[in-house]
Design a protein around this motif. Structure first.
Motif, mmCIF file in Angstrom:
data_model
loop_
_atom_site.group_PDB
_atom_site.id
_atom_site.type_symbol
_atom_site.label_atom_id
_atom_site.label_comp_id
_atom_site.label_asym_id
_atom_site.label_seq_id
_atom_site.Cartn_x
_atom_site.Cartn_y
_atom_site.Cartn_z
ATOM 1 N N HIS A 32 0.811 -1.199 -0.041
ATOM 2 C CA HIS A 32 -0.109 -0.105 -0.115
ATOM 3 C C HIS A 32 1.006 1.141 -0.060
ATOM 4 O O HIS A 32 0.535 2.114 -0.650
ATOM 5 C CB HIS A 32 -0.872 -0.077 1.257
ATOM 6 N N GLU A 33 1.741 1.415 0.953
ATOM 7 C CA GLU A 33 2.901 2.400 1.071
ATOM 8 C C GLU A 33 3.612 2.625 -0.344
ATOM 9 O O GLU A 33 3.838 3.672 -0.940
ATOM 10 C CB GLU A 33 3.766 1.927 2.104
ATOM 11 N N VAL A 34 3.927 1.430 -0.886
ATOM 12 C CA VAL A 34 4.860 1.590 -2.230
ATOM 13 C C VAL A 34 4.041 2.166 -3.301
ATOM 14 O O VAL A 34 4.405 3.040 -4.053
ATOM 15 C CB VAL A 34 5.092 0.093 -2.585
ATOM 16 N N LYS A 35 2.526 1.888 -3.074
ATOM 17 C CA LYS A 35 1.771 2.453 -4.165
ATOM 18 C C LYS A 35 1.573 3.833 -4.031
ATOM 19 O O LYS A 35 1.530 4.660 -4.955
ATOM 20 C CB LYS A 35 0.043 1.763 -3.980
ATOM 21 N N ARG A 36 1.334 4.374 -2.532
ATOM 22 C CA ARG A 36 1.456 5.856 -2.439
ATOM 23 C C ARG A 36 2.760 6.412 -2.984
ATOM 24 O O ARG A 36 2.721 7.436 -3.580
ATOM 25 C CB ARG A 36 1.152 6.054 -1.116
ATOM 26 N N GLU A 37 3.904 5.898 -2.569
ATOM 27 C CA GLU A 37 5.106 6.451 -3.016
ATOM 28 C C GLU A 37 5.171 6.536 -4.512
ATOM 29 O O GLU A 37 5.566 7.554 -4.863
ATOM 30 C CB GLU A 37 6.321 5.490 -2.729
ATOM 31 N N GLN A 38 4.635 5.508 -5.339
ATOM 32 C CA GLN A 38 4.611 5.812 -6.748
ATOM 33 C C GLN A 38 3.854 6.820 -7.241
ATOM 34 O O GLN A 38 4.172 7.307 -8.371
ATOM 35 C CB GLN A 38 4.280 4.377 -7.287
ATOM 36 N N GLU A 39 2.543 6.878 -6.782
ATOM 37 C CA GLU A 39 1.695 7.916 -6.976
ATOM 38 C C GLU A 39 2.225 9.383 -6.849
ATOM 39 O O GLU A 39 2.151 10.178 -7.562
ATOM 40 C CB GLU A 39 0.410 7.924 -6.125
ATOM 41 N N ALA A 40 2.799 9.385 -5.690
ATOM 42 C CA ALA A 40 3.632 10.538 -5.121
ATOM 43 C C ALA A 40 4.681 11.050 -6.656
ATOM 44 O O ALA A 40 4.882 12.125 -6.983
ATOM 45 C CB ALA A 40 3.931 10.770 -3.998
ATOM 46 N N SER A 41 5.273 9.930 -6.841
ATOM 47 C CA SER A 41 6.519 10.156 -7.492
ATOM 48 C C SER A 41 5.833 10.519 -9.079
ATOM 49 O O SER A 41 6.295 11.356 -9.754
ATOM 50 C CB SER A 41 7.735 9.007 -7.599
#
Ligand SMILES: Nc1ncnc2c1ncn2[C@@H]1O[C@H](COP(=O)(O)OP(=O)(O)O)[C@@H](O)[C@H]1O
Ligand SMILES: O=P(O)(O)OC[C@@H](CO)O[C@H]1O[C@H](CO)[C@@H](O)[C@H](O)[C@H]1O
Length: 445
Positions: A416-425
């Motif tokens: 979930h966290e990785v998904k959010r990091e990717q959305e932010a990037s």
């Protein structure tokens, strides 16, 4: 979603299975006998399984297996994409049978978040590079956002393959592939601790355990439970047990090895040969060392209901795990959870099982050193009760804490966290591109 483990006779039966599984929110992926031969028995069990378990000489690099593996991975992909998946969903792909699936999905849907968990070991790059299709397999995985393993050393093994086979440049626990950052991490899987603890207190199970104890009377019961597989070190275990009876004749008639082997992949030649060899060794030991009132080994080749497994765990004084390689090994954790009442049991555990990294209060052995397994059994048989209980108490607290829900929570939360990091990037990239366009316009003006 998964293969239901059965080939339906006709469309009616297929439909019936589909409906039954739908009640549990499961979707079957039906495979033909031909698919299974090339994809499962072939590529999964004769290429990836032996390579990942460091059994290079067992690997059969048949092109037709590879073609079947690609075909079935594509088939899984088609069925996944038929579901109404939105970019909010997170997909979790399990295990080595589906290494190409992350890439196949990504090619169709760049918006998906994909986690991959490998339940078996990932070998060193020197072993993995032997596979003729190693590049394709690595690239298949690298379309996931999070690649996860049970234990620490698997992550660097995988990253070294990315470096030395694909020429990528991993950094810490991640690797950039095209424009994406792929995280490679470790989540040791646990068991349903409460279920095994509760079983070990249930009346039915306790009654079954009493029957076993009566049957073996005051003899020490050494238990081993695994699937038929050369990676489990079953022959090494039998050799060590024979050495024990040879070296310590006073133990004859005082111990019993209760060996339960679950039928597995018995259409694969190596597995058939292994089964024959086990039968031969068990027969030999029982014939040479047995007496009128004592059979040294009780051996079964079958599956059992969980209540019977639990009764065996309770009745066993010692549990012996001799895997030559094992991603985790859940049997040893089930044994420990079943001892959460009286802490009365000893676990001998191969240092090559993933579980060994967590369970420090076990007697750890190198399963290739027959003499060491034998001495470990001797040590376990005579271990004083206080030491047994102290060690088991510490193991119980590990298995209790790092249980299956803990594993699921960590793995899912991280994805979930990785998904959010990717959305932010992605949004930073968009902002960057917009800014660049403005600067370009300004300069042109
Ligand atoms: N005879 C048996 N009957 C039913 N289930 C079994 C039997 N032997 C083992 N199992 C179950 O199979 C699982 C084996 O998992 P694990 O030890 O991780 O090894 P692997 O998955 O490689 O076979 C355990 O959950 C265990 O309870
Ligand atoms: O479908 P198979 O026979 O390849 O399944 C073997 C697999 C599933 O139980 O076993 C691996 O996963 C276990 C759970 O993560 C792990 O404990 C074990 O070491 C692996 O072999």
């Amino acid at each position: 979603m998964g293969w239901p483990g059965y080939i339906p006779e006709d469309e009616n039966e297929e439909q019936l299975i589909r409906m039954e599984l739908a009640k549990m929110n499961l979707i079957p992926v039906f495979l033909t006998a031909e698919d299974l031969e090339g994809y499962y028995e072939g590529f999964s069990n004769k290429v990836l399984w032996p390579i990942c378990h460091y059994r290079l000489s067992y690997a059969v690099f048949e092109k037709s297996y590879w073609l079947a593996y690609q075909k079935v991975n594509q088939y899984f992909c088609n069925i996944v994409l038929k579901q109404n998946i939105t970019s909010k969903d997170e997909l979790r792909v399990h295990d080595y049978q589906l290494m190409l699936l992350p890439q196949l999905l990504r090619q169709q849907r760049s918006d998906l978040t994909i986690g991959y968990f490998q339940h078996i070991p990932f070998p060193t790059d020197e072993i993995f590079r032997c596979i003729p299709w190693r590049n394709e397999l690595l690239k298949g995985l690298l379309s996931a956002d999070l690649i996860a393993f049970h234990t620490y050393h698997n992550a660097p093994n995988f990253l070294n393959s990315c470096l030395n086979i694909l020429g990528l440049s991993p950094k810490n626990n991640s690797v950039r592939c095209r424009d994406r950052c792929v995280h490679v991490e470790v989540f040791p899987m646990g068991i349903d601790f409460d279920k095994f603890k509760a079983l070990s207190c249930s009346e039915v199970v306790l009654a079954k355990a009493e029957v076993l104890k009566d049957q073996y009377q005051k003899r020490k019961l050494i238990l081993s439970i695994d699937r038929l597989d050369s990676s489990k070190g079953i022959l090494e275990r039998l050799s060590a047990y024979e050495s024990l009876l040879q070296q310590y004749p006073e133990l004859r008639n005082k111990v019993v090895l209760y060996m339960l082997v679950v039928p597995s992949r018995d259409t694969v030649t190596q597995y058939k040969l292994l089964r024959g060899e086990i039968d031969r060794m068990v027969g030999h030991i029982n014939a040479v060392y047995g007496s009128d009132d004592w059979t040294p080994i009780t051996y079964f080749y079958n599956s059992l209901p969980v209540e019977d497994l639990s009764a065996l765990y309770i009745a066993a004084d010692i549990c012996l795990v001799t895997s030559l390689r094992d991603g985790m090994n859940l049997v040893c954790k089930e044994y420990i959870a079943s001892k959460a009442q009286d802490y009365n049991g000893v676990l001998i555990l191969s240092e090559f099982a993933g579980a060994a990294k967590q369970l420090s209060e076990t007697i750890q052995i190198n399963p290739n050193a027959i003499e060491d397994i034998m001495q470990a059994m001797h040590f376990a048989i005579y271990m004083p009760k206080l030491e047994r209980q102290q060690r088991m108490r510490s193991n119980v607290s590990m298995v209790k804490k790092f249980n299956i829900s803990h594993w699921a929570k960590l793995f899912f939360a991280r994805l979930h966290e990785v998904k959010r990091e990717q959305e932010a990037s992605a949004s930073r990239k968009m902002q960057g591109a917009t800014l660049q366009r403005l600067i370009d316009k300004f300069q042109q003006a």
